[in-house]
Scaffold this motif. Structure first.
Motif, PDB file in Angstrom:
ATOM      1  N   ASN A 246       3.627  33.114  78.207  1.00  0.00           N
ATOM      2  CA  ASN A 246       2.593  32.732  77.238  1.00  0.00           C
ATOM      3  C   ASN A 246       2.165  33.874  76.324  1.00  0.00           C
ATOM      4  N   LYS A 247       2.845  35.025  76.444  1.00  0.00           N
ATOM      5  CA  LYS A 247       2.581  36.190  75.603  1.00  0.00           C
ATOM      6  C   LYS A 247       1.142  36.703  75.748  1.00  0.00           C
ATOM      7  N   GLN A 248       0.619  36.567  76.943  1.00  0.00           N
ATOM      8  CA  GLN A 248      -0.688  37.122  77.267  1.00  0.00           C
ATOM      9  C   GLN A 248      -0.547  38.040  78.478  1.00  0.00           C
ATOM     10  N   VAL A 249      -1.387  39.070  78.521  1.00  0.00           N
ATOM     11  CA  VAL A 249      -1.336  40.006  79.648  1.00  0.00           C
ATOM     12  C   VAL A 249      -1.692  39.272  80.941  1.00  0.00           C
ATOM     13  N   ALA A 250      -0.905  39.488  81.979  1.00  0.00           N
ATOM     14  CA  ALA A 250      -1.148  38.851  83.283  1.00  0.00           C
ATOM     15  C   ALA A 250      -1.628  39.900  84.276  1.00  0.00           C
ATOM     16  N   ARG A 251      -2.670  39.559  85.008  1.00  0.00           N
ATOM     17  CA  ARG A 251      -3.181  40.421  86.071  1.00  0.00           C
ATOM     18  C   ARG A 251      -3.165  39.606  87.357  1.00  0.00           C
ATOM     19  N   GLN A 252      -2.208  39.906  88.230  1.00  0.00           N
ATOM     20  CA  GLN A 252      -1.999  39.135  89.451  1.00  0.00           C
ATOM     21  C   GLN A 252      -2.363  39.997  90.674  1.00  0.00           C
ATOM     22  N   TYR A 253      -3.233  39.481  91.518  1.00  0.00           N
ATOM     23  CA  TYR A 253      -3.762  40.249  92.647  1.00  0.00           C
ATOM     24  C   TYR A 253      -2.857  40.131  93.871  1.00  0.00           C
TER      25      TYR A 253
ATOM     26  N   ASP B 292      -7.410  50.265  93.377  1.00  0.00           N
ATOM     27  CA  ASP B 292      -8.673  49.586  93.141  1.00  0.00           C
ATOM     28  C   ASP B 292      -9.129  48.837  94.383  1.00  0.00           C
ATOM     29  N   ALA B 293     -10.389  48.416  94.352  1.00  0.00           N
ATOM     30  CA  ALA B 293     -10.924  47.625  95.467  1.00  0.00           C
ATOM     31  C   ALA B 293     -10.144  46.322  95.607  1.00  0.00           C
ATOM     32  N   SER B 294      -9.722  45.745  94.474  1.00  0.00           N
ATOM     33  CA  SER B 294      -8.876  44.555  94.476  1.00  0.00           C
ATOM     34  C   SER B 294      -7.560  44.920  93.796  1.00  0.00           C
ATOM     35  N   PRO B 295      -6.549  45.336  94.572  1.00  0.00           N
ATOM     36  CA  PRO B 295      -5.280  45.775  93.969  1.00  0.00           C
ATOM     37  C   PRO B 295      -4.606  44.641  93.212  1.00  0.00           C
ATOM     38  N   TYR B 296      -3.936  44.981  92.118  1.00  0.00           N
ATOM     39  CA  TYR B 296      -3.289  43.951  91.301  1.00  0.00           C
ATOM     40  C   TYR B 296      -2.068  44.516  90.598  1.00  0.00           C
ATOM     41  N   VAL B 297      -1.274  43.588  90.085  1.00  0.00           N
ATOM     42  CA  VAL B 297      -0.076  43.916  89.304  1.00  0.00           C
ATOM     43  C   VAL B 297      -0.333  43.446  87.880  1.00  0.00           C
TER      44      VAL B 297
ATOM     45  N   LEU C 228       0.233  44.280 101.421  1.00  0.00           N
ATOM     46  CA  LEU C 228       1.310  44.447 100.445  1.00  0.00           C
ATOM     47  C   LEU C 228       1.032  45.639  99.545  1.00  0.00           C
ATOM     48  N   ALA C 229      -0.225  45.866  99.203  1.00  0.00           N
ATOM     49  CA  ALA C 229      -0.569  47.008  98.344  1.00  0.00           C
ATOM     50  C   ALA C 229      -0.188  48.327  99.020  1.00  0.00           C
TER      51      ALA C 229
ATOM     52  N   THR D 219       2.074  36.653  93.925  1.00  0.00           N
ATOM     53  CA  THR D 219       1.628  36.694  92.529  1.00  0.00           C
ATOM     54  C   THR D 219       2.105  35.506  91.698  1.00  0.00           C
ATOM     55  N   GLY D 220       3.187  34.853  92.118  1.00  0.00           N
ATOM     56  CA  GLY D 220       3.743  33.768  91.322  1.00  0.00           C
ATOM     57  C   GLY D 220       4.450  34.246  90.073  1.00  0.00           C
TER      58      GLY D 220
END
Length: 497
Positions: free
Chosen positions: A255-262, A241-246, A267-268, A222-223
């Motif tokens: 950057n005070k923005q919501v992050a969606r990292q796959y 989900d079909a594409s699991p994410y964090v 790992l999921a 995810t970095g």
């Protein structure tokens, strides 16, 4: 009425003055202020000046904004700094960022001896920066301090506490010019040995084997930064989900923005099992303190190197391995490995696999593509040569080689309607004259081609603009004008178009 009085009979106590000030709109206000002097004659002069200024203001002869700025700029710096910290808090900045910024400003004030923000000057700011450079401080560290100071002075101007920004002309040093710490990435071979080491030791810095293994894998895929990983809860993982994410909330990202990292399916699945027994708000990982994260990773790296050395087939191979820097914190380039290096590894591996820079920027959440290319562009080995070859393929002209006799194949020539035709005289083609297509959206008309024309001089005849589906030119294009991009007007050697 104006008057002078003392609040204390002690020797040396200052005189106070009282006078009436007329405000805009005719309202009156009683003002009481210390003159700051025990001498009555001096106090009387101060009172007279204050009365005079109040009378000028009441008649509209003074710029009220400039007058307010003058009063604000004379206030103690600590008072402004408290208000600046409140502004940073309201903007959602982290406590660490707020404290660090305030400390940088305090350092400058202590060095320069400024009492109020009216004492801020560019010369004082440059002297402070010069002293930091002479003290051997890294450019990146000086850059951070000047950034804090300039942010504070900019806020003072925006909130009418200074009439202009005194630090606008100060130039910050290049933060990358003399970086004392360059992070290195983990090599793919090092990663496999690191995972073996994690499984071989149950506890490091209070973090068990399963936590460390999942933590490292999540960080590399995810970095995410250390503090972002620390903020994760069970509810942060969307693994069904079909594409699991964090998902990382904006309050925890840089950057005070919501992050969606796959993450990948493997790992999921492991994360799903790990989080099954946790409550939705429970921390996803059991971690050591933020100051021990790098030591934890380096301890696992040292174990991995010991396993790698032990895996040697004989003494000669072991001696050869011991001379290398494989699985050591520092590499040949002087780059070092800490926990943040796992984030760097994420971006580096994406670049090595040939992922497009724009996608790498999205995954790494960089503010600009320039930052992405400056950080990872050198890892795309051979990309320049491949790009030139690919560009040459794009400029290849169908039919030219066959028309000039350089090969014996009949090269198909594709029109806008995906029809094909052959070049007259080419091997494998019949003797029928080629045709020229009329460009139309609905109908096709074919005109017999002059036998003197070949594929290099073929063109497109456009209909008149008054006809259905036509364009604004009536020219038949033979070497000049509007061309079918699949039939460029490049003549054979020796032939003038």
């Amino acid at each position: 009425m104006a008057s002078l009085y003392k609040r204390s009979t002690a020797k040396g106590s200052p005189w106070y003055c009282s006078y009436t000030e007329t405000l805009p709109g005719g309202r009156k206000r009683k003002v009481r202020v210390s003159t700051g002097t025990p001498d009555k004659a001096s106090a009387q002069q101060i009172l007279t000046k204050l009365q005079s200024d109040a009378a000028v203001r009441s008649h509209g002869l003074v710029d009220l904004l400039a007058d307010r700025i003058g009063k604000e700029s004379s206030k103690p710096i600590a008072e402004h700094l408290r208000a600046f910290k409140d502004k940073l808090t309201a903007s959602g900045r982290s406590e660490d960022h707020i404290d660090r910024t305030a400390n940088h400003v305090t350092e400058f004030v202590a060095f320069s001896g400024c009492v109020s923000v009216a004492d801020f000057t560019a010369d004082r700011g440059n002297r402070w920066a010069a002293s930091l450079i002479q003290g051997g401080m890294a450019g990146r560290t000086i850059h951070a301090r000047l950034t804090s100071l300039k942010a504070f002075s900019k806020w003072l101007v925006e909130h009418d506490k200074l009439i202009r920004d005194p630090f606008t002309s100060i130039r910050k040093p290049n933060p990358n010019a003399d970086r004392k710490r360059e992070r290195r990435m983990l090599l793919p071979d090092e990663w496999s040995w690191l995972m073996r080491a994690v499984h071989s030791i149950e506890d490091v810095k209070g973090c068990d084997s399963q936590n460390r293994q999942l933590l490292y894998r999540t960080a590399v895929q995810t970095g995410l930064r250390s503090n972002e990983l620390r903020s994760l809860r069970r509810g942060s993982f969307h693994l069904g989900d079909a594409s699991p994410y964090v998902k990382v909330e904006s309050r925890s990202t840089k950057n005070k923005q919501v992050a969606r990292q796959y993450v990948d399916e493997s790992l999921a699945d492991d994360l799903r099992k790990h989080l099954a027994a946790k409550t939705p708000k429970a921390p996803a990982f059991t971690l050591p303190s933020e100051y021990d994260m790098a030591d934890m990773l380096r301890a696992d790296l040292a174990t991995a190197r010991a396993l790698w050395l032990r895996d040697s087939k004989d003494a000669d191979e072991r001696a050869e391995r011991e001379e290398t820097l494989f699985l050591t914190p520092d590499n040949e380039a002087g780059e070092t490995l800490d926990f943040h290096a796992l984030r760097h590894t994420c971006g580096a591996w994406l670049a090595m696999r040939g992922v497009q820079p724009k996608i790498i920027q999205t995954v790494m959440r960089h503010c600009s593509i320039t930052l992405t290319l400056d950080t990872y562009g050198h890892l795309i080995a051979g990309a320049e040569a491949e790009a030139v070859v690919a560009n040459a393929d794009m400029t290849a002209i169908p039919g030219i080689l066959a028309a000039t006799g350089t090969n014996g194949a009949c090269v198909p020539f594709v029109s806008q309607q995906n029809a094909s035709r052959c070049v007259p005289g080419a091997k494998g083609c019949d003797d029928k004259p080629a045709t020229i297509r009329l460009a139309s959206d609905h109908n096709q008309q074919e005109t017999p081609q002059n036998t003197g024309l070949n594929a290099a001089s073929c063109g497109v005849v456009r209909r008149d603009a008054n006809t259905q589906g036509g364009t604004r030119t009536r020219k038949a294009v033979f070497g000049r004008g509007i061309l079918n991009p699949l039939c460029l007007p490049i003549p054979p050697p020796g032939q003038v178009p």
